[in-house]
Structure formats: structure tokens, C-alpha cells
Motif scaffolding. Sequence first.
Motif, PDB file in Angstrom:
ATOM      1  N   LEU A 156      -6.938  27.240  18.284  1.00 58.96           N
ATOM      2  CA  LEU A 156      -6.393  25.880  18.170  1.00 58.96           C
ATOM      3  C   LEU A 156      -5.952  25.345  19.529  1.00 58.96           C
ATOM      4  CD1 LEU A 156      -4.333  26.201  14.864  1.00 58.96           C
ATOM      5  CD2 LEU A 156      -6.523  25.044  15.197  1.00 58.96           C
ATOM      6  N   SER A 157      -5.400  26.210  20.359  1.00 61.50           N
ATOM      7  CA  SER A 157      -4.972  25.794  21.693  1.00 61.50           C
ATOM      8  C   SER A 157      -6.171  25.368  22.544  1.00 61.50           C
ATOM      9  CB  SER A 157      -4.223  26.945  22.367  1.00 61.50           C
ATOM     10  OG  SER A 157      -3.949  26.641  23.702  1.00 61.50           O
ATOM     11  N   ALA A 158      -7.253  26.130  22.491  1.00 60.90           N
ATOM     12  CA  ALA A 158      -8.447  25.794  23.271  1.00 60.90           C
ATOM     13  C   ALA A 158      -9.031  24.454  22.824  1.00 60.90           C
ATOM     14  CB  ALA A 158      -9.494  26.904  23.139  1.00 60.90           C
ATOM     15  N   VAL A 159      -9.108  24.242  21.515  1.00 59.13           N
ATOM     16  CA  VAL A 159      -9.649  22.979  20.997  1.00 59.13           C
ATOM     17  C   VAL A 159      -8.717  21.823  21.351  1.00 59.13           C
ATOM     18  CG1 VAL A 159     -10.266  21.728  18.892  1.00 59.13           C
ATOM     19  CG2 VAL A 159     -10.988  24.100  19.173  1.00 59.13           C
ATOM     20  N   ALA A 160      -7.416  22.041  21.259  1.00 64.89           N
ATOM     21  CA  ALA A 160      -6.451  20.981  21.598  1.00 64.89           C
ATOM     22  C   ALA A 160      -6.555  20.594  23.073  1.00 64.89           C
ATOM     23  CB  ALA A 160      -5.037  21.433  21.261  1.00 64.89           C
ATOM     24  N   LYS A 161      -6.726  21.588  23.950  1.00 64.40           N
ATOM     25  CA  LYS A 161      -6.905  21.280  25.381  1.00 64.40           C
ATOM     26  C   LYS A 161      -8.145  20.422  25.586  1.00 64.40           C
ATOM     27  CE  LYS A 161      -5.140  25.632  27.275  1.00 64.40           C
ATOM     28  NZ  LYS A 161      -5.571  26.815  28.058  1.00 64.40           N
ATOM     29  N   LEU A 162      -9.233  20.801  24.928  1.00 67.35           N
ATOM     30  CA  LEU A 162     -10.468  20.039  25.077  1.00 67.35           C
ATOM     31  C   LEU A 162     -10.306  18.611  24.552  1.00 67.35           C
ATOM     32  CD1 LEU A 162     -13.404  19.979  25.974  1.00 67.35           C
ATOM     33  CD2 LEU A 162     -14.029  20.821  23.707  1.00 67.35           C
ATOM     34  N   GLN A 163      -9.617  18.459  23.429  1.00 71.67           N
ATOM     35  CA  GLN A 163      -9.379  17.121  22.895  1.00 71.67           C
ATOM     36  C   GLN A 163      -8.594  16.266  23.887  1.00 71.67           C
ATOM     37  OE1 GLN A 163      -7.565  18.378  19.148  1.00 71.67           O
ATOM     38  NE2 GLN A 163      -9.250  17.434  18.025  1.00 71.67           N
ATOM     39  N   LYS A 164      -7.617  16.858  24.553  1.00 71.88           N
ATOM     40  CA  LYS A 164      -6.829  16.112  25.538  1.00 71.88           C
ATOM     41  C   LYS A 164      -7.678  15.735  26.748  1.00 71.88           C
ATOM     42  CE  LYS A 164      -2.479  17.939  23.970  1.00 71.88           C
ATOM     43  NZ  LYS A 164      -1.369  18.839  24.197  1.00 71.88           N
ATOM     44  N   ILE A 165      -8.570  16.619  27.148  1.00 75.46           N
ATOM     45  CA  ILE A 165      -9.472  16.310  28.257  1.00 75.46           C
ATOM     46  C   ILE A 165     -10.366  15.128  27.889  1.00 75.46           C
ATOM     47  CG2 ILE A 165     -11.446  17.168  29.578  1.00 75.46           C
ATOM     48  CD1 ILE A 165     -10.139  20.000  29.305  1.00 75.46           C
ATOM     49  N   VAL A 166     -10.949  15.180  26.692  1.00 75.86           N
ATOM     50  CA  VAL A 166     -11.850  14.110  26.247  1.00 75.86           C
ATOM     51  C   VAL A 166     -11.090  12.790  26.165  1.00 75.86           C
ATOM     52  CG1 VAL A 166     -13.279  13.299  24.342  1.00 75.86           C
ATOM     53  CG2 VAL A 166     -13.413  15.688  25.056  1.00 75.86           C
ATOM     54  N   CYS A 167      -9.887  12.816  25.603  1.00 72.16           N
ATOM     55  CA  CYS A 167      -9.083  11.588  25.529  1.00 72.16           C
ATOM     56  C   CYS A 167      -8.749  11.057  26.920  1.00 72.16           C
ATOM     57  CB  CYS A 167      -7.798  11.844  24.743  1.00 72.16           C
ATOM     58  SG  CYS A 167      -8.056  11.991  22.973  1.00 72.16           S
ATOM     59  N   SER A 168      -8.468  11.965  27.854  1.00 76.33           N
ATOM     60  CA  SER A 168      -8.163  11.550  29.222  1.00 76.33           C
ATOM     61  C   SER A 168      -9.372  10.907  29.893  1.00 76.33           C
ATOM     62  CB  SER A 168      -7.704  12.753  30.055  1.00 76.33           C
ATOM     63  OG  SER A 168      -6.516  13.278  29.529  1.00 76.33           O
ATOM     64  N   VAL A 169     -10.552  11.460  29.648  1.00 70.65           N
ATOM     65  CA  VAL A 169     -11.768  10.879  30.227  1.00 70.65           C
ATOM     66  C   VAL A 169     -11.988   9.472  29.681  1.00 70.65           C
ATOM     67  CG1 VAL A 169     -14.294  11.072  30.240  1.00 70.65           C
ATOM     68  CG2 VAL A 169     -12.895  13.069  30.753  1.00 70.65           C
ATOM     69  N   HIS A 170     -11.698   9.274  28.408  1.00 68.91           N
ATOM     70  CA  HIS A 170     -11.901   7.968  27.774  1.00 68.91           C
ATOM     71  C   HIS A 170     -10.731   7.002  28.001  1.00 68.91           C
ATOM     72  CE1 HIS A 170     -15.583   8.380  25.322  1.00 68.91           C
ATOM     73  NE2 HIS A 170     -15.327   9.675  25.410  1.00 68.91           N
ATOM     74  N   SER A 171      -9.682   7.450  28.672  1.00 65.24           N
ATOM     75  CA  SER A 171      -8.457   6.648  28.758  1.00 65.24           C
ATOM     76  C   SER A 171      -8.565   5.396  29.621  1.00 65.24           C
ATOM     77  CB  SER A 171      -7.304   7.513  29.267  1.00 65.24           C
ATOM     78  OG  SER A 171      -7.532   7.908  30.605  1.00 65.24           O
ATOM     79  N   SER A 172      -9.470   5.376  30.586  1.00 68.30           N
ATOM     80  CA  SER A 172      -9.583   4.192  31.449  1.00 68.30           C
ATOM     81  C   SER A 172     -10.986   4.115  32.028  1.00 68.30           C
ATOM     82  CB  SER A 172      -8.551   4.265  32.583  1.00 68.30           C
ATOM     83  OG  SER A 172      -8.909   5.256  33.516  1.00 68.30           O
ATOM     84  N   PRO A 173     -11.372   2.920  32.476  1.00 69.02           N
ATOM     85  CA  PRO A 173     -12.684   2.787  33.124  1.00 69.02           C
ATOM     86  C   PRO A 173     -12.786   3.633  34.396  1.00 69.02           C
ATOM     87  CG  PRO A 173     -11.836   0.630  32.513  1.00 69.02           C
ATOM     88  CD  PRO A 173     -10.744   1.614  32.257  1.00 69.02           C
ATOM     89  N   GLN A 174     -11.669   3.803  35.103  1.00 72.45           N
ATOM     90  CA  GLN A 174     -11.692   4.609  36.317  1.00 72.45           C
ATOM     91  C   GLN A 174     -11.981   6.079  35.984  1.00 72.45           C
ATOM     92  OE1 GLN A 174      -9.182   2.514  35.501  1.00 72.45           O
ATOM     93  NE2 GLN A 174      -9.375   0.907  37.042  1.00 72.45           N
ATOM     94  N   GLN A 175     -11.357   6.575  34.911  1.00 71.73           N
ATOM     95  CA  GLN A 175     -11.599   7.961  34.503  1.00 71.73           C
ATOM     96  C   GLN A 175     -13.042   8.135  34.040  1.00 71.73           C
ATOM     97  OE1 GLN A 175      -9.876  10.363  35.196  1.00 71.73           O
ATOM     98  NE2 GLN A 175      -7.695   9.989  34.938  1.00 71.73           N
ATOM     99  N   GLN A 176     -13.558   7.161  33.326  1.00 73.62           N
ATOM    100  CA  GLN A 176     -14.944   7.238  32.861  1.00 73.62           C
ATOM    101  C   GLN A 176     -15.908   7.257  34.050  1.00 73.62           C
ATOM    102  OE1 GLN A 176     -15.575   4.071  30.027  1.00 73.62           O
ATOM    103  NE2 GLN A 176     -14.010   4.870  28.628  1.00 73.62           N
ATOM    104  N   LYS A 177     -15.616   6.446  35.050  1.00 77.44           N
ATOM    105  CA  LYS A 177     -16.453   6.400  36.244  1.00 77.44           C
ATOM    106  C   LYS A 177     -16.379   7.732  36.993  1.00 77.44           C
ATOM    107  CE  LYS A 177     -17.361   3.576  40.308  1.00 77.44           C
ATOM    108  NZ  LYS A 177     -16.949   2.415  41.104  1.00 77.44           N
ATOM    109  N   ALA A 178     -15.163   8.292  37.100  1.00 78.32           N
ATOM    110  CA  ALA A 178     -14.994   9.586  37.760  1.00 78.32           C
ATOM    111  C   ALA A 178     -15.729  10.683  36.992  1.00 78.32           C
ATOM    112  CB  ALA A 178     -13.505   9.933  37.885  1.00 78.32           C
ATOM    113  N   TRP A 179     -15.678  10.623  35.667  1.00 81.54           N
ATOM    114  CA  TRP A 179     -16.402  11.605  34.843  1.00 81.54           C
ATOM    115  C   TRP A 179     -17.909  11.493  35.088  1.00 81.54           C
ATOM    116  CZ3 TRP A 179     -16.812  15.916  32.363  1.00 81.54           C
ATOM    117  CH2 TRP A 179     -17.870  16.110  31.487  1.00 81.54           C
TER     118      TRP A 179
END
Length: 177
Positions: A49-72
Motif C-alpha cells: 500500500l505504501s508503494a502504491v500510495a507513493k506512486l499515486q502522489k508522484i502521478v498527482c504531482s506530475v499532473h498538478s501544473s503545466p510546468q510539472q507536465q512539461k518537466a515530465w
Amino acid sequence: MSPYITYQDSVTAPPDCKHDDYAALLDKAENDADDQPTRDDFELLQQVLSAVAKLQKIVCSVHSSPQQQKAWHAEVTMSLKKANNATSQVALMLILDVKTRWSSMHQMLCRALDFCQAIDDFIAKPHDFRQYELSDADWARIELVTQWLKSFCSATAQVSTTKHPMLSSAHAIFHGL
């Protein structure tokens, strides 16, 4: 319910939980005392559950702003060029897990596994994401969950078809899970 009741009688019988109780008793009789969850099982579950939760937070962070999406997108492109896979794989965005879509967790995990090196490189750069760093063991746990969810995703796709009537096979599909 007796096994000798006709179909018509079983359809018109009032719904009750006797059948569920009987099935639970059968399941209980089949399971040995050795099958009880142990402390190690709970620890493993917490790690998964911890591993999946970390990944979910990473994905949400990537989607959080246009700048993050561009960096991704830049990180994935660079990662693909390093691996010489630029012609075989396209830089894609990570997929968000949506609670109301049954198969979105599986899709999110599959996409993350496709880009695990790019995710590791992306997390290594900004200091904000260091807390979500995934170890090799975390990636193995994510792969395990992905394999487990594959049957549920397949069942969802089979039940969701519109070209063939599915009511007759829905029970068999769910029983197979």
C-alpha cells in the motif's frame, strides 16, 4: 435451499442470506487454520500500500501544473533517448487513478511500469519529490499489484462489451475472479 428445488421455485423464493451463510461455511471448512493472516502478511500489505500510495502522489504531482507536465515530458524524452528507445516508444503522460473507474488503477500502474526509469529520474531531480522515491522492492510490489489487477481489468472489459449480450456470462466472469 434444497438441491432438488426447481428453477421456478428458486426464482420466486424470497431472498435471504441462507445461501451466503452456507457458502461462507463451505469456504471456512475448506480453509485450514494455517491460512490465517500473520503479522508478516500485514507488514507486506502495508509495504504494498505504501508503494502504491507513493506512486499515486508522484502521478498527482506530475499532473498538478503545466510546468510539472512539461518537466515530465522533457524527462521522459531524455530518458527514452538515453535508452535508445526513441523510435519504439513515445513519451506519454502518466495516467491518474480515478476512484470511480474500476480499471484506472491498473492503467496507472501499467503506464508507471513502462516509464519506471523516467519516474526514478524525475523524482531524483527536484527535492520536493525525494520523499516519494521508489526502491527496487517498491517497483516489484507495484508489478505484483499490476498482475493481480489484470484479471479484474480483463473482467471489466468483458462485462463492458456492447456487441454481445453479457447477462448470461456475467456470473461466470465474476465467479472466475
